[in-house]
Enzyme design. Structure first.
Site, PDB file in Angstrom:
ATOM      1  N   ASP A  95       0.785  -1.239   0.000  1.00 32.06           N
ATOM      2  CA  ASP A  95       0.000   0.000   0.000  1.00 32.06           C
ATOM      3  C   ASP A  95       0.813   1.283   0.000  1.00 32.06           C
ATOM      4  O   ASP A  95       0.334   2.330   0.426  1.00 32.06           O
ATOM      5  CB  ASP A  95      -0.912  -0.008   1.234  1.00 32.06           C
ATOM      6  N   GLU A 117      -0.453  -9.056  -0.879  1.00 28.11           N
ATOM      7  CA  GLU A 117      -1.063  -8.453   0.324  1.00 28.11           C
ATOM      8  C   GLU A 117      -2.248  -7.559  -0.089  1.00 28.11           C
ATOM      9  O   GLU A 117      -2.347  -6.381   0.254  1.00 28.11           O
ATOM     10  CB  GLU A 117      -0.049  -7.663   1.158  1.00 28.11           C
ATOM     11  N   GLU A 131      -2.144   5.198   2.757  1.00 29.11           N
ATOM     12  CA  GLU A 131      -2.096   3.772   2.392  1.00 29.11           C
ATOM     13  C   GLU A 131      -3.472   3.198   2.043  1.00 29.11           C
ATOM     14  O   GLU A 131      -3.585   2.331   1.175  1.00 29.11           O
ATOM     15  CB  GLU A 131      -1.444   2.960   3.526  1.00 29.11           C
ATOM     16  N   HIS A 207       5.903   5.709  13.000  1.00 31.90           N
ATOM     17  CA  HIS A 207       6.328   6.511  11.853  1.00 31.90           C
ATOM     18  C   HIS A 207       5.196   7.046  10.997  1.00 31.90           C
ATOM     19  O   HIS A 207       5.432   7.857  10.097  1.00 31.90           O
ATOM     20  CB  HIS A 207       7.251   5.669  10.951  1.00 31.90           C
ATOM     21  N   ARG A 209       2.305   8.779   8.843  1.00 28.66           N
ATOM     22  CA  ARG A 209       1.990  10.168   8.518  1.00 28.66           C
ATOM     23  C   ARG A 209       0.870  10.746   9.363  1.00 28.66           C
ATOM     24  O   ARG A 209       0.925  11.878   9.797  1.00 28.66           O
ATOM     25  CB  ARG A 209       1.580  10.281   7.038  1.00 28.66           C
ATOM     26  N   HIS A 240      12.750   5.492  12.965  1.00 31.54           N
ATOM     27  CA  HIS A 240      12.583   5.603  11.507  1.00 31.54           C
ATOM     28  C   HIS A 240      13.494   6.731  11.028  1.00 31.54           C
ATOM     29  O   HIS A 240      13.743   7.696  11.754  1.00 31.54           O
ATOM     30  CB  HIS A 240      11.116   5.912  11.217  1.00 31.54           C
TER      31      HIS A 240
HETATM   32  C1  UD1 Z   1       6.691   4.997   3.629  1.00 38.36           C
HETATM   33  C2  UD1 Z   1       5.304   4.620   3.112  1.00 38.36           C
HETATM   34  C3  UD1 Z   1       4.512   3.935   4.211  1.00 38.36           C
HETATM   35  C4  UD1 Z   1       5.283   2.789   4.837  1.00 38.36           C
HETATM   36  C5  UD1 Z   1       6.644   3.287   5.285  1.00 38.36           C
HETATM   37  C6  UD1 Z   1       7.453   2.126   5.809  1.00 38.36           C
HETATM   38  C7  UD1 Z   1       4.219   6.072   1.469  1.00 38.36           C
HETATM   39  C8  UD1 Z   1       3.504   7.344   1.227  1.00 38.36           C
HETATM   40  N1  UD1 Z   1       4.603   5.824   2.730  1.00 38.36           N
HETATM   41  O1  UD1 Z   1       6.523   6.013   4.614  1.00 38.36           O
HETATM   42  O2  UD1 Z   1       3.311   3.433   3.659  1.00 38.36           O
HETATM   43  O3  UD1 Z   1       4.574   2.324   5.963  1.00 38.36           O
HETATM   44  O4  UD1 Z   1       7.329   3.857   4.172  1.00 38.36           O
HETATM   45  O5  UD1 Z   1       8.534   2.557   6.580  1.00 38.36           O
HETATM   46  O6  UD1 Z   1       4.454   5.324   0.545  1.00 38.36           O
HETATM   47  N2  UD1 Z   1      14.220   8.302   4.836  1.00 38.36           N
HETATM   48  C9  UD1 Z   1      15.609   8.184   4.775  1.00 38.36           C
HETATM   49  N3  UD1 Z   1      16.138   6.947   4.508  1.00 38.36           N
HETATM   50  C10 UD1 Z   1      15.382   5.840   4.318  1.00 38.36           C
HETATM   51  C11 UD1 Z   1      13.981   5.970   4.385  1.00 38.36           C
HETATM   52  C12 UD1 Z   1      13.415   7.217   4.628  1.00 38.36           C
HETATM   53  O7  UD1 Z   1      16.324   9.139   4.964  1.00 38.36           O
HETATM   54  O8  UD1 Z   1      15.940   4.754   4.090  1.00 38.36           O
HETATM   55  C13 UD1 Z   1      13.641   9.634   5.123  1.00 38.36           C
HETATM   56  C14 UD1 Z   1      13.768  10.593   3.915  1.00 38.36           C
HETATM   57  O9  UD1 Z   1      14.028  11.872   4.407  1.00 38.36           O
HETATM   58  C15 UD1 Z   1      12.381  10.524   3.280  1.00 38.36           C
HETATM   59  C16 UD1 Z   1      11.512  10.371   4.523  1.00 38.36           C
HETATM   60  O10 UD1 Z   1      12.250   9.488   5.390  1.00 38.36           O
HETATM   61  O11 UD1 Z   1      12.063  11.695   2.530  1.00 38.36           O
HETATM   62  C17 UD1 Z   1      10.130   9.840   4.289  1.00 38.36           C
HETATM   63  O12 UD1 Z   1      10.126   8.679   3.469  1.00 38.36           O
HETATM   64  P1  UD1 Z   1       8.747   8.267   2.685  1.00 38.36           P
HETATM   65  O13 UD1 Z   1       8.982   6.984   1.957  1.00 38.36           O
HETATM   66  O14 UD1 Z   1       8.238   9.424   1.913  1.00 38.36           O
HETATM   67  O15 UD1 Z   1       7.698   8.050   3.848  1.00 38.36           O
HETATM   68  P2  UD1 Z   1       7.670   7.021   5.052  1.00 38.36           P
HETATM   69  O16 UD1 Z   1       7.122   7.762   6.212  1.00 38.36           O
HETATM   70  O17 UD1 Z   1       8.968   6.324   5.164  1.00 38.36           O
HETATM   71  N1  UDP Z   2      11.638  -3.456  10.905  1.00 38.63           N
HETATM   72  C1  UDP Z   2      13.020  -3.637  10.800  1.00 38.63           C
HETATM   73  N2  UDP Z   2      13.838  -2.803  11.509  1.00 38.63           N
HETATM   74  C2  UDP Z   2      13.369  -1.801  12.301  1.00 38.63           C
HETATM   75  C3  UDP Z   2      11.959  -1.614  12.387  1.00 38.63           C
HETATM   76  C4  UDP Z   2      11.123  -2.449  11.655  1.00 38.63           C
HETATM   77  O1  UDP Z   2      13.492  -4.532  10.098  1.00 38.63           O
HETATM   78  O2  UDP Z   2      14.176  -1.094  12.916  1.00 38.63           O
HETATM   79  C5  UDP Z   2      10.756  -4.338  10.114  1.00 38.63           C
HETATM   80  C6  UDP Z   2       9.580  -4.965  10.843  1.00 38.63           C
HETATM   81  O3  UDP Z   2       9.933  -6.204  11.429  1.00 38.63           O
HETATM   82  C7  UDP Z   2       8.529  -5.127   9.752  1.00 38.63           C
HETATM   83  C8  UDP Z   2       8.825  -3.968   8.842  1.00 38.63           C
HETATM   84  O4  UDP Z   2      10.150  -3.536   9.123  1.00 38.63           O
HETATM   85  O5  UDP Z   2       8.707  -6.325   9.023  1.00 38.63           O
HETATM   86  C9  UDP Z   2       7.838  -2.864   9.110  1.00 38.63           C
HETATM   87  O6  UDP Z   2       8.243  -1.719   8.457  1.00 38.63           O
HETATM   88  P1  UDP Z   2       7.614  -0.293   8.762  1.00 38.63           P
HETATM   89  O7  UDP Z   2       7.135  -0.241  10.178  1.00 38.63           O
HETATM   90  O8  UDP Z   2       8.600   0.695   8.311  1.00 38.63           O
HETATM   91  O9  UDP Z   2       6.401  -0.247   7.738  1.00 38.63           O
HETATM   92  P2  UDP Z   2       4.873  -0.701   7.779  1.00 38.63           P
HETATM   93  O10 UDP Z   2       4.819  -2.145   8.124  1.00 38.63           O
HETATM   94  O11 UDP Z   2       4.179   0.172   8.765  1.00 38.63           O
HETATM   95  O12 UDP Z   2       4.382  -0.406   6.388  1.00 38.63           O
END
Ligand code: UD1
Ligand code: UDP
Length: 369
Positions: A95, A117, A131, A207, A209, A240
């Protein structure tokens, strides 16, 4: 036949990894991979652990990226890949915005799409945001739907998806979790050396939004107060990468010695931390599925969830996202042994570790003619 799997964030990679392993074992399937890298470091950790070598990497992550940035970059970046590879099936997961935009790209190029999923619904278009709408759009665009549970399949049927296009498979996260927890792993050098595992350890992740800003402040303040009132409790909080989460976390917990912040953990040590914790508090989707498999009660930092199976099974409880509900539900789990013991029963409504196998078999049945 040729499959093109597209994913971009940590959870998609964890949940697609077992499927890629299974596809690679099928001689009739040529499996190629494009990562959008909507996440960079958090994605790379998973690619390394599961030894995934993408054929294409859009490398699109920007700090402060907006939903529009991600959507546009995925559509633009995938177009030439769809044209060059002409896969028989595009596979997406879950999602995220990568998921939604990749399924739209497949449609623009007249390529069938399989949604892994599929069918999770909260019923609230703003929770989780974005999502809930991402997965609905993907559901409309997909031709074949891999529903993790009977409830997810029912949601799809209610929306008019033909029964023969839905396969109930279990969730591939259980396949990944079983692989990880069966491997030995040391927790040394990960920023957790000061954790007193003799105490009751809460694993916290947050984490989403819709929790940014005030809800997150209330959640963290409530948990900080819990620590002040329960000196035998510690919290491990892998932060995160998003700076918006980090700012609030550092400000709310201050210098409390009972909180242990660390970088996002690799999936292997993270799964071992889950196993060693006594309680998991999270707004994550994936953790709601993993924790019941490990017999860990989960408090879900949301007002609604698209994963009601664990709540019905009694292993998860909604804790909301305001001070009072978070404080009260956490205090209940810490102080009421009966409630804790009831929730700690290891019931796993999300699968048996063979979801990936079922998905690749279904793909072969339909597309490899
Ligand atoms: C995204 C997904 C969310 C998912 C989450 C898992 C969308 C809109 N959101 O949210 O559904 O649950 O990932 O974690 O698709 N960043 C880094 N390094 C990384 C990852 C993120 O620096 O490896 C920082 C960056 O500044 C980036 C920000 O996190 O701009 C947000 O990342 P983004 O993918 O937009 O949103 P998430 O909150 O991570
Ligand atoms: N996870 C991980 N390291 C971390 C935190 C989470 O490997 O420090 C794993 C967790 O076990 C799960 C997945 O990441 O499988 C969940 O990711 P996240 O919470 O970012 O996204 P969501 O599931 O909410 O989309």
């Amino acid at each position: 036949m040729k499959t093109l799997s597209v994913f971009g964030t940590r959870p998609e990679a964890i949940k697609m990894a077992p499927l890629l392993q299974s596809l690679n074992q099928q001689p009739q399937i040529q499996s190629i991979v494009a990562v959008t890298a909507q996440h960079r470091e958090m994605l790379d950790q998973v690619l390394q652990l599961f030894d995934i070598h993408p054929d294409y990497d859009l490398n699109l992550m920007k700090h402060g990226q907006t939903l529009e940035d991600i959507t546009a970059a995925v559509l633009q970046g995938l177009a030439p890949i769809m044209e060059a590879e002409k896969p028989d099936l595009v596979l997406v997961h879950g999602d995220t915005t990568t998921t939604m935009a990749a399924s739209l790209s497949a449609y623009y190029h007249h390529i069938p799409c399989g949604h892994v999923e599929a069918g999770l619904r909260s019923g609230d278009k703003y929770a989780p945001y974005p999502e809930e709408i991402n997965r609905r759009i993907t559901g409309v665009l997909a031709d074949i739907h891999f529903a993790p549970t009977p409830l997810a399949a029912k949601n799809l049927k209610t929306e008019g998806v033909a029964e023969q296009n839905i396969f109930i498979t279990g969730n591939t996260v259980i396949d990944a979790l079983l692989q990880a927890t069966n491997k030995p792993c040391s927790l040394e050098g990960l920023g957790l050396d000061d954790v007193d595992w003799e105490k009751r350890v809460i694993l916290l992740t947050c984490h989403r939004r819709e929790n940014w800003g005030n809800p997150m402040k209330e959640i963290f303040t409530a948990l900080n107060d819990i620590l002040c009132h329960n000196k035998d409790v510690e919290i491990v909080f892998p932060l995160h990468k998003n700076p918006k989460v980090r700012e609030i976390a550092y400000a709310s917990f201050g210098n409390n010695k009972q909180i242990h912040f660390c970088e996002p953990l690799d999936y292997l040590p993270f799964s071992h931390v889950m196993k060693r914790s006594s309680l998991i508090i999270t707004d994550s989707g994936g953790l709601q599925e993993e924790a019941p498999s490990l017999g860990k009660p989960v408090l879900v930092l949301r007002t609604v969830t698209e994963r009601p199976e664990a709540i019905e099974a009694g292993t998860a409880m909604l804790a909301g996202n305001n001070y009072q509900t978070v404080y009260e539900t956490t205090a209940l789990l810490l102080n009421d042994k009966n409630t804790y013991n009831q929730m700690a029963h290891a019931i796993n409504p999300y699968g048996d570790g063979h979801a990936a196998e079922r998905i690749s078999k279904a793909i072969l049945t339909i597309y490899a003619k």
